[in-house]
Design an enzyme around this catalytic site. Structure first.
Site, mmCIF file in Angstrom:
data_model
loop_
_atom_site.group_PDB
_atom_site.id
_atom_site.type_symbol
_atom_site.label_atom_id
_atom_site.label_comp_id
_atom_site.label_asym_id
_atom_site.label_seq_id
_atom_site.Cartn_x
_atom_site.Cartn_y
_atom_site.Cartn_z
ATOM 1 N N ARG A 248 -8.320 67.040 -43.938
ATOM 2 C CA ARG A 248 -7.811 65.948 -43.119
ATOM 3 C C ARG A 248 -6.704 66.490 -42.238
ATOM 4 O O ARG A 248 -5.971 67.404 -42.621
ATOM 5 C CB ARG A 248 -7.284 64.784 -43.978
ATOM 6 C CG ARG A 248 -8.376 63.966 -44.653
ATOM 7 C CD ARG A 248 -9.158 63.141 -43.642
ATOM 8 N NE ARG A 248 -10.114 62.238 -44.277
ATOM 9 C CZ ARG A 248 -11.399 62.499 -44.451
ATOM 10 N NH1 ARG A 248 -11.869 63.695 -44.064
ATOM 11 N NH2 ARG A 248 -12.214 61.622 -44.995
ATOM 12 N N GLU A 277 -6.829 61.331 -34.811
ATOM 13 C CA GLU A 277 -8.144 61.431 -34.165
ATOM 14 C C GLU A 277 -8.505 60.102 -33.493
ATOM 15 O O GLU A 277 -8.235 59.038 -34.021
ATOM 16 C CB GLU A 277 -9.213 61.774 -35.215
ATOM 17 C CG GLU A 277 -9.058 63.141 -35.823
ATOM 18 C CD GLU A 277 -10.147 63.453 -36.846
ATOM 19 O OE1 GLU A 277 -11.167 62.734 -36.886
ATOM 20 O OE2 GLU A 277 -9.991 64.404 -37.610
ATOM 21 N N HIS A 295 -14.597 66.986 -35.642
ATOM 22 C CA HIS A 295 -14.848 66.366 -36.953
ATOM 23 C C HIS A 295 -16.351 66.322 -37.230
ATOM 24 O O HIS A 295 -16.945 65.275 -37.438
ATOM 25 C CB HIS A 295 -14.258 64.948 -37.004
ATOM 26 C CG HIS A 295 -13.986 64.492 -38.408
ATOM 27 N ND1 HIS A 295 -12.911 63.700 -38.729
ATOM 28 C CD2 HIS A 295 -14.648 64.708 -39.586
ATOM 29 C CE1 HIS A 295 -12.929 63.435 -40.042
ATOM 30 N NE2 HIS A 295 -13.973 64.037 -40.577
#
Length: 329
Positions: A248, A277, A295
Site C-alpha cells: 500500500r 491514488e 496499481h
C-alpha cells in the site's frame, strides 16, 4: 425491498464494473446495479447508490472508503459487504460488526499475480527499464554500447521481504527458486519453518534492513506499518539499495524516498501503489530511476475472474446462512 429468497435473485450494488467474464457470471445469478462511471464513487455517490437500490450485498473495491458513517448509512437490506481485495484497511471492521454485516475478502487468489508484479518491478528497477524505454520512445538511442545503462545483477542478490503473508511467501519462492536470491524477511513474528519458503527470519528491523540490497514491501497497511519506509529506514539500507512496493502506498514516505532516489542513496525503485491514488506524488514522474505501474498487481484476467467468483460464492453462502471461508467479520 426485501432480501433475496430462493425464488428471487439477490440484489447487488457493485462500486466498479468487473471484467466481462465476471460480469456475465454475476448477471446470470444476481440482479446487479453497477457504477456507470469509470472512476471510484464519491462517498455521497456510494451512499446514494446503496440507499437507492437497497441491495442484499455490496461488492466494493479497495479504493472505496467504507468507514463507520458510510456503513451505518447502509439500509437494513444490506447483509453482506464484499471487497475485491485482500487488504481491508479501507473498511471499518468494528463498525461492520456493529452493523451486523458479513464482510468478505479475497485471500490466496491474487498471491501469484501480485508476486509476479513484484518480480517485474524488481527486474525493471534493477535493469533500468524505464530509462531504456525512454531512449527508444524518444528516439535518442544511438545503438549498442558496452557501458550503456548498466544495471544491477538480481541473481544471487540479498532480498529482504517486509511482510511475509501469502504474497510475501510467494515472492520469496519465486525469488529464491528463479533467481537464487538469498531471501530473509521481517514480520511481526516468525513463521513456522514449513511456511518460510527457505527464507531466514530476522527479528531485528535494523539488521533486516542492513542486509537488504533489494527490499520488497509486502506488508498490510496498519498503524504499525504506515510510514515504514522513511528517512530513518532508508538510512539503514545498504547504499544503492533497490526498493519495490506492492503493498500500500501509505507504507512509504514519498518525500524521503524521492530525496534518496535523487541523491543515489536508493539506486532505483519499482512502485505499483501510491499514497492518494490516483493522484500520485508528482516528483516520481520526473525521476529516471523509478519504474511505475498503476496499481496493477492483481490485474490478470484469470485472477480478477477468480476473485469475483470467490466473492459471489461467499455472498450466496452468507445470504443463505451457510459458513463462509473468506469471511473477515
Amino acid at each position: 425491498m426485501s432480501a433475496a429468497t430462493s425464488d428471487q435473485p439477490s440484489r447487488l450494488v457493485l462500486t466498479r464494473a468487473l471484467p466481462d467474464a465476471a460480469m456475465n457470471r454475476l448477471r446470470a445469478r444476481h440482479d446487479a446495479w453497477v457504477n456507470p462511471h469509470d472512476r471510484t464513487l464519491t462517498p455521497d455517490e456510494l451512499r446514494q447508490a446503496v440507499c437507492g437500490h437497497e441491495p442484499d450485498a455490496v461488492l466494493a473495491m479497495a479504493m472505496d472508503r467504507l468507514d463507520a458513517p458510510a456503513l451505518m448509512a447502509f439500509p437494513p437490506s444490506v447483509k453482506v459487504l464484499a471487497t475485491l481485495s485482500v487488504g481491508h484497511e479501507h473498511i471499518d471492521l468494528e463498525a461492520a460488526r456493529r452493523r451486523g454485516l458479513v464482510v468478505l475478502h479475497t485471500p490466496d487468489i491474487l498471491s501469484d499475480a501480485v508476486a509476479e508484479m513484484a518480480i517485474l518491478l524488481l527486474l525493471a528497477a534493477a535493469r533500468r527499464a524505464h530509462e531504456g524505454a525512454q531512449l527508444l520512445y524518444e528516439g535518442r538511442w544511438g545503438g549498442w554500447s558496452p557501458t550503456q545503462l548498466l544495471g544491477r545483477d538480481v541473481t544471487g542478490g540479498r532480498l529482504g521481504i517486509f511482510g511475509m503473508g501469502r504474497i510475501g511467501r510467494t515472492i520469496a519462492r519465486r525469488a529464491s527458486r528463479g533467481f537464487d536470491m538469498k531471501v530473509h524477511y521481517h514480520n511481526r513474528s516468525r513463521l513456522p519453518v514449513e511456511q518460510e519458503e527457505g527464507a531466514t527470519y530476522v527479528g531485528d528491523r535494523d539488521a533486516f534492513l542492513s542486509a537488504s540490497d533489494f527490499l520488497v514491501i509486502a506488508a498490510p497497511s496498519s498503524e504499525a506499518t504506515r510510514g515504514f519506509l522513511g528517512a530513518a529506514t532508508i538510512a539503514k539500507l545498504p547504499p544503492g539499495a533497490i526498493v519495490v512496493n506492492i503493498a500500500r502506498g501509505d507504507l512509504v514516505d514519498d518525500e524521503a524516498l524521492v530525496a534518496a532516489l535523487r541523491s543515489g542513496r536508493i539506486a532505483s525503485a519499482g512502485l505499483d501503489v501510491f499514497n492518494n491514488e490516483p493522484r500520485i506524488f508528482e516528483a516520481y514522474k520526473t525521476l529516471p530511476n523509478v519504474f511505475l505501474q498503476p496499481h496493477q498487481g492483481s490485474s490478470t484476467m484469470g485472477t480478477r475472474v477468480r476473485m469475483a467468483e470467490l466473492l459471489l460464492e461467499g455472498i450466496d453462502a452468507a445470504l443463505a446462512g451457510r459458513p463462509v471461508q473468506n469471511r473477515l467479520a
